[in-house]
Design a protein around this motif. Sequence first.
Motif, mmCIF file in Angstrom:
data_model
loop_
_atom_site.group_PDB
_atom_site.id
_atom_site.type_symbol
_atom_site.label_atom_id
_atom_site.label_comp_id
_atom_site.label_asym_id
_atom_site.label_seq_id
_atom_site.Cartn_x
_atom_site.Cartn_y
_atom_site.Cartn_z
ATOM 1 N N VAL A 210 58.794 8.516 81.453
ATOM 2 C CA VAL A 210 60.025 8.739 82.186
ATOM 3 C C VAL A 210 60.053 9.375 83.391
ATOM 4 O O VAL A 210 60.604 9.189 84.472
ATOM 5 C CB VAL A 210 61.085 9.429 81.023
ATOM 6 C CG1 VAL A 210 62.217 9.800 81.757
ATOM 7 C CG2 VAL A 210 61.127 8.586 79.719
ATOM 8 N N THR A 211 59.230 10.697 83.346
ATOM 9 C CA THR A 211 59.023 11.554 84.825
ATOM 10 C C THR A 211 58.144 10.980 85.635
ATOM 11 O O THR A 211 58.067 11.419 86.784
ATOM 12 C CB THR A 211 58.742 12.765 83.993
ATOM 13 O OG1 THR A 211 57.487 12.902 83.502
ATOM 14 C CG2 THR A 211 59.669 13.654 83.062
ATOM 15 N N GLY A 212 57.174 10.058 85.165
ATOM 16 C CA GLY A 212 56.080 9.626 85.872
ATOM 17 C C GLY A 212 55.102 10.481 86.053
ATOM 18 O O GLY A 212 54.276 10.189 87.145
ATOM 19 N N GLU A 213 54.724 11.343 85.086
ATOM 20 C CA GLU A 213 53.635 12.335 85.179
ATOM 21 C C GLU A 213 52.239 11.303 84.804
ATOM 22 O O GLU A 213 52.471 10.613 83.836
ATOM 23 C CB GLU A 213 53.791 13.302 84.155
ATOM 24 C CG GLU A 213 52.629 14.320 84.069
ATOM 25 C CD GLU A 213 52.862 15.579 83.375
ATOM 26 O OE1 GLU A 213 51.903 15.933 82.610
ATOM 27 O OE2 GLU A 213 53.674 16.134 83.321
ATOM 28 N N GLU A 214 51.410 11.630 85.633
ATOM 29 C CA GLU A 214 50.123 10.915 85.768
ATOM 30 C C GLU A 214 49.009 11.477 84.576
ATOM 31 O O GLU A 214 49.441 12.504 84.300
ATOM 32 C CB GLU A 214 49.456 10.785 86.861
ATOM 33 C CG GLU A 214 50.109 9.945 88.006
ATOM 34 C CD GLU A 214 49.617 9.860 89.225
ATOM 35 O OE1 GLU A 214 48.570 10.228 89.406
ATOM 36 O OE2 GLU A 214 50.126 8.921 90.238
ATOM 37 N N MET A 215 48.296 10.694 83.926
ATOM 38 C CA MET A 215 46.952 11.163 83.140
ATOM 39 C C MET A 215 46.182 12.095 84.045
ATOM 40 O O MET A 215 45.773 11.656 84.801
ATOM 41 C CB MET A 215 46.508 10.152 82.533
ATOM 42 C CG MET A 215 47.189 9.319 81.467
ATOM 43 S SD MET A 215 47.793 10.494 79.923
ATOM 44 C CE MET A 215 45.829 10.398 79.358
ATOM 45 N N PRO A 216 45.792 13.229 83.567
ATOM 46 C CA PRO A 216 44.720 13.998 84.558
ATOM 47 C C PRO A 216 43.432 13.476 83.941
ATOM 48 O O PRO A 216 43.114 12.745 83.046
ATOM 49 C CB PRO A 216 45.079 15.284 83.640
ATOM 50 C CG PRO A 216 45.272 15.085 82.198
ATOM 51 C CD PRO A 216 46.087 13.912 82.230
ATOM 52 N N HIS A 217 42.543 13.953 85.149
ATOM 53 C CA HIS A 217 41.121 13.525 85.045
ATOM 54 C C HIS A 217 40.473 14.306 83.905
ATOM 55 O O HIS A 217 40.972 15.695 83.764
ATOM 56 C CB HIS A 217 40.629 13.633 86.208
ATOM 57 C CG HIS A 217 40.993 12.715 87.722
ATOM 58 N ND1 HIS A 217 40.720 11.278 87.410
ATOM 59 C CD2 HIS A 217 41.612 13.186 88.621
ATOM 60 C CE1 HIS A 217 41.306 10.834 88.532
ATOM 61 N NE2 HIS A 217 41.867 12.013 89.247
#
Length: 304
Positions: A210-217
């Motif tokens: 929903v917030t568009g937070e991406e997966m971290p490396h």
Amino acid sequence: MSAPRAAWTQLAAKMGGTRGSEAALVGITMIWGTTFLVVHQALTVTGPLMLIGLRFGVAALVLAVIFAPAMRGLTRREVFAGTLVGIGIFLGYTLQAYGMQTIPSSKSAFITALYVPLVPLLQWAVMRKPPHAMAWVGVGLAFAGLVLLAGPDGTSLGLGRGELLTMIATLAIAVEIILVGLFAGQVNVRRVSVVQLMVASLLAFALMPVTGEEMPHFSWFLVAVTVGLGLASGVIQVTMNWAQKRVSPTRATLIYAGEPVWAGLVGRLAGERLPALALVGAGLIVLGVIVSELRLSRRGARKD
């Protein structure tokens, strides 16, 4: 799994009573304070929602395994109580993390300290239990100490995005403490702790798209941090639920007020320097706890 459960039962028996419960809360406050610096560092490699999801997901998983036999008796009331507290945990930790991205830590600490006077007010409004006069004195001293501990930068409250998010987080933290105290004597500590942590984790993961937070490396630092924070969160939540059966929300809040003291000590070890005003603030927090304890001891003496 019998050994961990037996160890927990023996520990609970040894620490029975109000003083043992308060000592346990002091212990988790020390752990709680140490996590502040860790969270701040973790936010440099991942987003707030992923950090919250992993942190409380690890905690829920570990406790679910340890308390597996007890989970079979899960009741609707425990699911209800755990869900409410879990929402409070999610909102408090997540909004605080978002706020720390845009405001200095000193200002965040000062705003978060607002839960100290807020808890007794909510306790009065929701539970109809007005705090005793000496409890108010202790709360006032603790809050004044937190203001000084925050440092000069923390006394300026500009209402930007980070400040507003942290203020909402403070309200969520206060509500969480009230709810824990409200349900503590009515539910199974082990089962409700798992539900609380699981709800907080699932909410964080669910909101990432929903917030568009991406997966971290991937990084081993992130793995170590989330596992460490998860284990700490599990210990903190179980202890809160257990100890607040005997410790009032107002008294518990005074003890929790020591969190920035321990955070400051950890920061000192990490190279940060505590100014003179911060040391005075730490002293006022300790004084606030002593004043409240002296009054509580007198009340206990009269009852005996």
